[in-house]
Structures are given as C-alpha cells and as structure tokens.
Design an enzyme around this catalytic site. Structure first.
Site, PDB file in Angstrom:
ATOM      1  N   SER A 112       0.681  -1.240  -0.350  1.00 16.71           N
ATOM      2  CA  SER A 112      -0.011   0.087   0.216  1.00 16.71           C
ATOM      3  C   SER A 112       0.893   0.951  -0.188  1.00 16.71           C
ATOM      4  O   SER A 112       1.798   1.099  -0.967  1.00 16.71           O
ATOM      5  CB  SER A 112      -0.398   0.553   1.553  1.00 16.71           C
ATOM      6  N   GLU A 220      -1.297  -2.233  -8.287  1.00 13.28           N
ATOM      7  CA  GLU A 220      -2.751  -3.204  -7.539  1.00 13.28           C
ATOM      8  C   GLU A 220      -3.525  -1.234  -7.110  1.00 13.28           C
ATOM      9  O   GLU A 220      -2.447  -0.398  -6.665  1.00 13.28           O
ATOM     10  CB  GLU A 220      -2.499  -4.357  -6.982  1.00 13.28           C
ATOM     11  N   HIS A 289      -4.255  -5.374  -1.927  1.00 12.18           N
ATOM     12  CA  HIS A 289      -5.709  -5.320  -1.035  1.00 12.18           C
ATOM     13  C   HIS A 289      -6.179  -6.964  -0.314  1.00 12.18           C
ATOM     14  O   HIS A 289      -7.690  -6.112  -0.537  1.00 12.18           O
ATOM     15  CB  HIS A 289      -5.817  -3.668  -1.424  1.00 12.18           C
TER      16      HIS A 289
END
Length: 321
Positions: A112, A220, A289
C-alpha cells in the site's frame, strides 16, 4: 548499472523492528503480531512512543523518518517491518539518507503506502524489498495470515531460493469475478517493480519517479473507481512508463465499483489500456489489498508467464548467512 543487494534470510533468533512510517498503528493488532512472531522464535522491538499519532499519520515527518533510519542503522536489527500503510510515506523520502541504508541492507516488507519506500529503496539504495502482508493486517489479524499469503511470505523471507506463484495450483482464495486472467499472452523476464498505483502516480515528477524500462511492472489499488484508475494509468502511459516494460502484472483492484452512470468496470479500463499491448499482461493476480496477498520480491529477476498465469522468481531475494 548498480547490482541489487539481497538481504540475509530471516531465521529464528533474529530481531525484527516494527516501525510506523505512514499511518498510525492499531495497538491490538500490533501486539497480536508481535506475540505471534515471538512464539516463532523471533525477537520483536518497538520504538519508543510507537503508538503516538498525529492526525492520520503516525507522527510528524521528522520523527517517522528518524525511526525509519534508526531501524536500518541498528546493528541488532535483521528485518524492518512497517506495521501498516495508510498515508504519509512520501512525506519522509527527502529526509532519508539512502546511501547509509545501502551500506546496511536488511529485509524490508509492506504494501500500500509503503510502495513509496519500496521504490526509493530500490532506486536509491539498490535494495531488494518485499511487497507483502504487514503486521497489522496479516500477522496481527485475529486468525493470522491466510495460508496462501503465509506460505509465500515465509518462503520469500526465510528460504534462499527462487519460487513459483501459480494461483491455479496454490489455492488462492479468489472469487470467480476476480480470477486471474491473461490480457496479452507471452512470457516476460525482468526485475519486478511497482506496487500501489495511487502512490506510484503521486511520485511522478519527483526524484523517486518509478523507472520501468526492462522491468515487470506490478500495479494494484483499493477504493479507486474505474475513472480514477483510468486517469492514473493515462499519466503513466503519457510519461512513457509502458513504452519499454518487459511486462505488466496487475494485481487486484479491490472495492472498485463500476462507474455510477455508465457501468464502466476495472476490466474495461484494463482492456482499454493493455488489450493490444506489445508485451505480456496478466490481470487480477492474487496480490494487493486482499487476504491472498502473495509476497512479491521487488528488484529481483522474475519470469511472468501470461499464458500459464504464473510468476517465477528466478533468483533468491535473500542470501544465506
């Protein structure tokens, strides 16, 4: 070209330092993660004032940068585990001495917002790092890491060899709507770079802008609607980031609802940008995620087979002690 440095494997008895370079940690989850690691024979240390916070950050920029730097400088520390992502990692990049870190290579994990640190560590310190589950949302969850994620996490960190991620054979917890699929077939080889699309997009035009030539670019995201993903991919495309890639590996774009008025989906966006690409492309690979978040060694040569939908790590991301 400077060679990528591989950190030493992680073994029981080693010391892991938790840090919070982005969002504030959740104490309950962090304590669970530390206890689990200690039960496996690792020593876990937390910096002083670890659970303090400043708004949506784990502390001011200077404090978070100093904590990051100290983790690499500490000779007792073998691995550095950011406990969570969130926000704020890009704010500390200019405060970090990457030359000093290059002289003290260690295991570094996370995903992230931690993408900012992965990219800078690869490009400035030439260090192989691990896009992986983190303590707060993997090790620190009530049930622990999902078996698929756990398997590749420990394989990457503790075994000095390459490995293969084959979602069809490895029982990834994949819903039918997110089954990995071939967008463009073929085989690509190169070091893996990338991570969270929003963070990579935010770093464009900075000294830490991602370099993609000859690389397998992994992307992502979460909570980004298709039109926003479209906008970010357009920035990367116009900046030439797809011109010389070896291949593109697209992870999950979770919690991305179709656009309200036209029903445009993430798959529509993916096919628009990559459907006619001159390089192999895989979509919905189990990483990001999601609980089946496979650990991807960044900066390490890999082979992406878009026909078989597999990823082979060609060299060990760690070295034996």
């Amino acid at each position: 070209m400077t060679a990528t440095q591989q950190p030493a494997t992680l073994q029981p008895g080693d010391t892991i330092m938790f840090i919070a370079p982005a969002g504030p940690p959740r104490e309950k989850n962090v304590r669970i993660a530390a206890e689990r690691l200690e039960s496996m024979g690792y020593r876990v240390i937390l910096p002083d004032g670890f659970f303090e916070r400043q708004g949506y950050l784990a502390g001011d920029d200077a404090t978070r940068a100093a904590e990051f730097q100290a983790a690499f400088a500490n000779p007792e520390v073998d691995a550095v585990f950011p406990v969570t992502g969130g926000f704020g990692a890009t704010r500390i990049l200019a405060l970090i001495d990457f030359d000093a870190i290059a002289a003290q290579p260690k295991i570094f994990i996370g995903f992230s917002d931690i993408t900012a640190l992965h990219t800078a560590l690869q490009q400035q310190a030439h260090l192989a790092t691990f896009h992986s589950p983190n303590p707060q949302w993997g090790l620190g969850s009530e049930k622990g890491m999902y078996p698929f994620a756990e398997r590749f996490f420990w394989t990457a960190l503790t075994e000095a060899n390459g490995y293969v991620i084959d979602p069809a054979q490895d029982n990834a917890d994949t819903e039918a709507a997110e089954l990995p699929r071939t967008v463009v077939g073929g085989v690509a080889q190169g070091p893996i770079v990338g991570g969270n699309l929003s963070v990579i997009h935010a770093m464009m035009g900075t000294p830490w802008e991602i370099q993609t030539a000859g690389k397998i670019l992994y992307l992502e995201d979460v909570n980004e609607s298709p039109y926003r993903v479209d906008r970010m991919l357009r920035t990367l495309k116009d900046a030439g980031k797809f011109d010389d890639v070896a291949g593109v590996l697209l992870g999950r774009f979770t919690k991305s609802e179709p656009d309200e008025n036209d029903g445009h989906t993430i798959d529509n966006v993916i096919d628009d940008y990559f459907g006619n690409a001159g390089f192999p492309v895989i979509a919905h690979f189990p990483a990001g995620h999601v609980r089946d978040n496979a650990t991807l060694p960044l900066g390490v040569p890999a082979e992406m087979n878009a026909d078989a939908i597999t990823l082979r790590i060609l060299e060990s991301p760690t070295v034996s002690r």
